[in-house]
Scaffold this motif. Structure first.
Motif, PDB file in Angstrom:
ATOM      1  N   GLY A   1     -17.510 -15.164  -6.205  1.00  0.00           N
ATOM      2  CA  GLY A   1     -18.333 -16.358  -6.344  1.00  0.00           C
ATOM      3  C   GLY A   1     -18.773 -16.909  -5.004  1.00  0.00           C
ATOM      4  N   SER A   2     -19.159 -18.171  -4.988  1.00  0.00           N
ATOM      5  CA  SER A   2     -19.726 -18.796  -3.800  1.00  0.00           C
ATOM      6  C   SER A   2     -18.727 -18.825  -2.643  1.00  0.00           C
ATOM      7  N   PHE A   3     -19.226 -18.484  -1.456  1.00  0.00           N
ATOM      8  CA  PHE A   3     -18.453 -18.584  -0.216  1.00  0.00           C
ATOM      9  C   PHE A   3     -17.115 -17.848  -0.308  1.00  0.00           C
ATOM     10  N   HIS A   4     -17.108 -16.690  -0.958  1.00  0.00           N
ATOM     11  CA  HIS A   4     -15.813 -16.019  -1.158  1.00  0.00           C
ATOM     12  C   HIS A   4     -15.196 -15.554   0.157  1.00  0.00           C
ATOM     13  N   GLN A   5     -16.032 -15.185   1.146  1.00  0.00           N
ATOM     14  CA  GLN A   5     -15.457 -14.793   2.442  1.00  0.00           C
ATOM     15  C   GLN A   5     -14.753 -15.974   3.106  1.00  0.00           C
ATOM     16  N   ASP A   6     -15.422 -17.132   3.115  1.00  0.00           N
ATOM     17  CA  ASP A   6     -14.825 -18.320   3.738  1.00  0.00           C
ATOM     18  C   ASP A   6     -13.540 -18.731   3.032  1.00  0.00           C
ATOM     19  N   ARG A   7     -13.546 -18.678   1.702  1.00  0.00           N
ATOM     20  CA  ARG A   7     -12.360 -19.113   0.959  1.00  0.00           C
ATOM     21  C   ARG A   7     -11.185 -18.175   1.203  1.00  0.00           C
ATOM     22  N   ALA A   8     -11.462 -16.884   1.323  1.00  0.00           N
ATOM     23  CA  ALA A   8     -10.390 -15.929   1.613  1.00  0.00           C
ATOM     24  C   ALA A   8      -9.813 -16.170   3.004  1.00  0.00           C
ATOM     25  N   ILE A   9     -10.684 -16.392   3.982  1.00  0.00           N
ATOM     26  CA  ILE A   9     -10.218 -16.665   5.346  1.00  0.00           C
ATOM     27  C   ILE A   9      -9.409 -17.956   5.392  1.00  0.00           C
ATOM     28  N   ASP A  10      -9.898 -19.000   4.716  1.00  0.00           N
ATOM     29  CA  ASP A  10      -9.164 -20.274   4.691  1.00  0.00           C
ATOM     30  C   ASP A  10      -7.786 -20.103   4.049  1.00  0.00           C
ATOM     31  N   ALA A  11      -7.716 -19.293   2.993  1.00  0.00           N
ATOM     32  CA  ALA A  11      -6.428 -19.056   2.336  1.00  0.00           C
ATOM     33  C   ALA A  11      -5.466 -18.342   3.277  1.00  0.00           C
ATOM     34  N   ALA A  12      -5.981 -17.370   4.025  1.00  0.00           N
ATOM     35  CA  ALA A  12      -5.138 -16.640   4.974  1.00  0.00           C
ATOM     36  C   ALA A  12      -4.618 -17.560   6.074  1.00  0.00           C
ATOM     37  N   LEU A  13      -5.500 -18.368   6.645  1.00  0.00           N
ATOM     38  CA  LEU A  13      -5.089 -19.269   7.722  1.00  0.00           C
ATOM     39  C   LEU A  13      -4.116 -20.320   7.213  1.00  0.00           C
ATOM     40  N   ASN A  14      -4.339 -20.793   5.993  1.00  0.00           N
ATOM     41  CA  ASN A  14      -3.418 -21.751   5.400  1.00  0.00           C
ATOM     42  C   ASN A  14      -2.028 -21.153   5.259  1.00  0.00           C
ATOM     43  N   ALA A  15      -1.967 -19.908   4.798  1.00  0.00           N
ATOM     44  CA  ALA A  15      -0.669 -19.248   4.636  1.00  0.00           C
ATOM     45  C   ALA A  15       0.020 -19.043   5.983  1.00  0.00           C
ATOM     46  N   ILE A  16      -0.757 -18.657   6.993  1.00  0.00           N
ATOM     47  CA  ILE A  16      -0.183 -18.437   8.327  1.00  0.00           C
ATOM     48  C   ILE A  16       0.416 -19.730   8.879  1.00  0.00           C
ATOM     49  N   HIS A  17      -0.312 -20.825   8.711  1.00  0.00           N
ATOM     50  CA  HIS A  17       0.136 -22.093   9.288  1.00  0.00           C
ATOM     51  C   HIS A  17       1.326 -22.690   8.546  1.00  0.00           C
ATOM     52  N   LEU A  18       1.435 -22.426   7.244  1.00  0.00           N
ATOM     53  CA  LEU A  18       2.483 -23.052   6.453  1.00  0.00           C
ATOM     54  C   LEU A  18       3.731 -22.191   6.295  1.00  0.00           C
ATOM     55  N   HIS A  19       3.569 -20.883   6.442  1.00  0.00           N
ATOM     56  CA  HIS A  19       4.693 -19.988   6.158  1.00  0.00           C
ATOM     57  C   HIS A  19       5.652 -19.928   7.337  1.00  0.00           C
ATOM     58  N   ASN A  20       6.927 -19.881   7.042  1.00  0.00           N
ATOM     59  CA  ASN A  20       7.916 -19.830   8.116  1.00  0.00           C
ATOM     60  C   ASN A  20       8.305 -18.402   8.478  1.00  0.00           C
ATOM     61  N   GLU A  21       7.633 -17.421   7.910  1.00  0.00           N
ATOM     62  CA  GLU A  21       7.849 -16.018   8.243  1.00  0.00           C
ATOM     63  C   GLU A  21       6.534 -15.433   8.759  1.00  0.00           C
ATOM     64  N   PRO A  22       6.588 -14.509   9.727  1.00  0.00           N
ATOM     65  CA  PRO A  22       5.346 -13.863  10.170  1.00  0.00           C
ATOM     66  C   PRO A  22       4.734 -13.032   9.042  1.00  0.00           C
ATOM     67  N   LEU A  23       3.409 -13.092   8.921  1.00  0.00           N
ATOM     68  CA  LEU A  23       2.695 -12.376   7.870  1.00  0.00           C
ATOM     69  C   LEU A  23       1.814 -11.289   8.462  1.00  0.00           C
ATOM     70  N   LYS A  24       1.478 -10.301   7.650  1.00  0.00           N
ATOM     71  CA  LYS A  24       0.436  -9.342   8.014  1.00  0.00           C
ATOM     72  C   LYS A  24      -0.636  -9.417   6.931  1.00  0.00           C
ATOM     73  N   ILE A  25      -1.885  -9.459   7.369  1.00  0.00           N
ATOM     74  CA  ILE A  25      -2.989  -9.736   6.453  1.00  0.00           C
ATOM     75  C   ILE A  25      -4.138  -8.780   6.710  1.00  0.00           C
ATOM     76  N   GLY A  26      -4.664  -8.204   5.639  1.00  0.00           N
ATOM     77  CA  GLY A  26      -5.863  -7.373   5.724  1.00  0.00           C
ATOM     78  C   GLY A  26      -6.889  -7.846   4.718  1.00  0.00           C
ATOM     79  N   MET A  27      -8.164  -7.823   5.111  1.00  0.00           N
ATOM     80  CA  MET A  27      -9.245  -8.263   4.222  1.00  0.00           C
ATOM     81  C   MET A  27     -10.419  -7.313   4.319  1.00  0.00           C
TER      82      MET A  27
END
Length: 252
Positions: free
Chosen positions: A142-168
């Motif tokens: 749907g609309s702005f799906h790239q932006d929403r995916a990036i925002d979700a990734a950054l949100n997870a990185i900032h809130l999670h207390n464990e290091p993450l690995k992310i691919g898109m």
């Protein structure tokens, strides 16, 4: 161009929404999160008590894999290939955790990771497809799906207390049930899915932030004009062309 009737004359195929949702294995909450309405609103659509606002139709068609004409009751051709941004988001160094923890403790830790990254995806309208170890595979349409995916990734990185690995990766994907009819589950298939999975593994050892997003995702997002993005040329087994992998700036 497609003619959309005036709002007072629009007749939405409400039964069709329920049929396509169930066929795709989605819940009312999945639909609600993806188009940013309440689950109660989706329930009212399916009961015929209300209809979605006309501005939501493009997102609904992407999510349900149908055309606007289909949703308006003009034709009955299903579409199960959609453009989406696929994200593989998991805890880094999960194997090391499994060696240090007892199986039950490792399972509890895995569940906590899956919960947190799923919540980040849902917050930005992502659809979780399946767990992958200590993490999930999900997609945004749907609309702005790239932006929403990036925002979700950054949100997870900032809130999670464990290091993450992310691919898109962004591209056309098949979205539907896969497997024996008695055991089939909703899934996504396509090169974009493969690249997202390969990107997350590659990012862990090739980038500082353990993130790798393909160029098509970046070029369709609000990050496209940033000059500080680190771009890498990656070669993946089974992919015949080089992939431009972009490291996400976590200070965005």
């Amino acid at each position: 161009s497609l003619f959309i009737p005036a709002p007072e004359r629009v007749q939405i195929d409400l039964i069709g929404i329920r049929h396509r949702r169930k066929k795709s294995g989605l819940t009312q909450t999945d639909i609600a999160n993806a188009v940013q309405v309440s689950p109660q609103a989706v329930s009212k659509w399916e009961r015929g008590e209300n209809a979605p606002d006309i501005s939501l139709l493009p997102n609904l068609t992407q999510l349900l894999g149908v055309s606007i004409e289909w949703l308006l009751g003009c034709q009955s051709i299903d579409k199960d290939v959609i453009e989406a941004t696929t994200m593989d988001i998991r805890a880094a160094r999960a194997r090391e955790k499994s060696e240090r923890l007892e199986p039950r403790d490792f399972a509890n830790w895995t569940n906590s990771v899956c919960y947190q990254v799923t919540e980040s995806a849902l917050r930005y309208g992502g659809i979780p497809i399946k767990t992958r170890g200590a993490g999930i595979l999900c997609f945004f349409s749907g609309s702005f799906h790239q932006d929403r995916a990036i925002d979700a990734a950054l949100n997870a990185i900032h809130l999670h207390n464990e290091p993450l690995k992310i691919g898109m990766s962004t591209g056309m994907v098949y979205f539907g049930s896969i497997g024996h009819p008695d055991y089939a589950h909703p899934d996504i298939i396509g090169e974009a899915v493969s690249i997202a999975l390969l990107n997350s593994e590659w990012a862990e050892s090739h980038t500082k932030t353990s993130t790798a997003v393909d160029a098509k995702t970046i070029d369709g997002s609000k990050l496209k004009d940033r000059s500080d993005l680190v771009r890498h040329q990656a070669t993946f087994p089974g992919i015949s062309h080089q992939v431009t992998a972009v490291e996400l700036p976590t200070n965005f």
